[in-house]
Design an enzyme around this catalytic site. Structure first.
Site, PDB file in Angstrom:
ATOM      1  N   ASN A 112       0.798  -1.227   0.000  1.00 49.19           N
ATOM      2  CA  ASN A 112       0.000   0.000   0.000  1.00 49.19           C
ATOM      3  C   ASN A 112       0.841   1.293   0.000  1.00 49.19           C
ATOM      4  OD1 ASN A 112       0.881  -0.265   2.577  1.00 49.19           O
ATOM      5  ND2 ASN A 112      -1.130  -0.403   3.536  1.00 49.19           N
ATOM      6  N   HIS A 115       3.970   4.105   4.485  1.00 50.77           N
ATOM      7  CA  HIS A 115       3.694   4.046   5.918  1.00 50.77           C
ATOM      8  C   HIS A 115       3.607   5.480   6.412  1.00 50.77           C
ATOM      9  CE1 HIS A 115       3.952   3.383  10.224  1.00 50.77           C
ATOM     10  NE2 HIS A 115       4.808   4.405  10.223  1.00 50.77           N
TER      11      HIS A 115
HETATM   12  P1  IDP Z   1      -1.298   1.418   8.484  1.00 52.00           P
HETATM   13  O1  IDP Z   1      -0.095   1.220   7.601  1.00 52.00           O
HETATM   14  O2  IDP Z   1      -2.475   1.977   7.723  1.00 52.00           O
HETATM   15  O3  IDP Z   1      -0.990   2.196   9.724  1.00 52.00           O
HETATM   16  P2  IDP Z   1      -1.336  -0.984  10.169  1.00 52.00           P
HETATM   17  O4  IDP Z   1      -2.571  -1.623  10.730  1.00 52.00           O
HETATM   18  O5  IDP Z   1      -0.415  -0.291  11.101  1.00 52.00           O
HETATM   19  O6  IDP Z   1      -1.814  -0.027   8.971  1.00 52.00           O
HETATM   20  O7  IDP Z   1      -0.541  -2.132   9.397  1.00 52.00           O
HETATM   21  C1  IDP Z   1       0.769  -1.915   8.963  1.00 52.00           C
HETATM   22  C2  IDP Z   1       0.932  -2.501   7.581  1.00 52.00           C
HETATM   23  O8  IDP Z   1       0.674  -3.917   7.638  1.00 52.00           O
HETATM   24  C3  IDP Z   1      -0.075  -1.985   6.549  1.00 52.00           C
HETATM   25  O9  IDP Z   1       0.313  -0.755   5.980  1.00 52.00           O
HETATM   26  C4  IDP Z   1      -0.057  -3.101   5.526  1.00 52.00           C
HETATM   27  O10 IDP Z   1       1.088  -3.046   4.688  1.00 52.00           O
HETATM   28  C5  IDP Z   1       0.069  -4.338   6.428  1.00 52.00           C
HETATM   29  N1  IDP Z   1      -1.250  -4.915   6.740  1.00 52.00           N
HETATM   30  C6  IDP Z   1      -2.177  -4.449   7.630  1.00 52.00           C
HETATM   31  N2  IDP Z   1      -3.265  -5.244   7.655  1.00 52.00           N
HETATM   32  C7  IDP Z   1      -3.016  -6.249   6.780  1.00 52.00           C
HETATM   33  C8  IDP Z   1      -3.766  -7.410   6.372  1.00 52.00           C
HETATM   34  O11 IDP Z   1      -4.879  -7.671   6.831  1.00 52.00           O
HETATM   35  N3  IDP Z   1      -3.178  -8.200   5.423  1.00 52.00           N
HETATM   36  C9  IDP Z   1      -1.944  -7.945   4.901  1.00 52.00           C
HETATM   37  N4  IDP Z   1      -1.210  -6.883   5.258  1.00 52.00           N
HETATM   38  C10 IDP Z   1      -1.729  -6.030   6.184  1.00 52.00           C
HETATM   39 MG    MG Z   2       0.248   1.687  11.281  1.00 56.81          MG
END
Ligand code: IDP
Ligand code: MG
Length: 156
Positions: A112, A115
């Site tokens: 995505n 960060h």
């Molecule tokens: P954020 O980046 O929007 O803060 P977080 O929940 O902190 O989201 O998760 C960190 C990173 O972990 C996300 O940016 C994404 O790359 C990965 N991630 C989060 N949830 C999932 C999931 O359900 N499947 C696969 N990767 C995930």
């Molecule tokens: Mg995060």
């Protein structure tokens, strides 16, 4: 002024999106006060993603973050943490609103693009994790008087 951490993930580098994504933050009016290319390690990712250590995707997430270098950026601005977070959009790119970085440049929950720090408290910890003091620069952008009111700049 708040400082916040942005990591342009390996996919941003591989897909040639680095300039475009940084440009968005610049055009919004955030000041770039630190920037460097880094190869992340298991050690730093265990810290950075500690809140996800028990998730089934943790190993794959770390692998994806080590698949190529990242570009670490520190941006500064009034309420920079919330502004940058909103610009990134929802975690899952398929659900991120059009106009956000994820909503415009990705289709994945994991791959995505960026960060961004999620709170003022975490931003301070994360900036400190990725940047040494001497890698952050203090300057007064000449545009500030045209970007902010005097009270927003704390000059009243
Ligand atoms: P954020 O980046 O929007 O803060 P977080 O929940 O902190 O989201 O998760 C960190 C990173 O972990 C996300 O940016 C994404 O790359 C990965 N991630 C989060 N949830 C999932 C999931 O359900 N499947 C696969 N990767 C995930
Ligand atoms: Mg995060």
């Amino acid at each position: 002024m708040e400082k916040t951490l942005v990591l342009l993930k390996p996919g941003a580098l591989q897909r040639g999106l680095v300039g475009e994504v940084i440009s968005r933050f610049e055009k919004r009016g955030l000041s770039l006060i630190g920037i460097k290319m880094m190869q992340l390690t298991d050690e730093i990712l265990n810290e950075h993603y500690a809140h996800l250590a028990d998730k089934p995707f943790f190993g794959k997430l770390k692998d994806s973050m080590m698949a190529a270098p990242v570009i670490a950026c520190c941006f500064e601005g009034v309420e920079a943490v919330a502004v940058v977070r909103a610009m990134a959009g929802a975690t899952n790119g398929r659900q991120a609103a059009p106009g956000t970085i994820r909503g415009d440049y990705c289709m994945s929950n994991q791959q995505n693009v960026v960060h961004t720090s999620d709170s003022v408290e975490n931003a301070a910890v994360e900036v400190n994790r990725f940047f040494k003091k001497e890698e952050l620069f203090k300057y007064s952008p000449m545009s500030w008087p045209f970007q902010y009111s005097t009270d927003e700049l704390g000059n009243d």
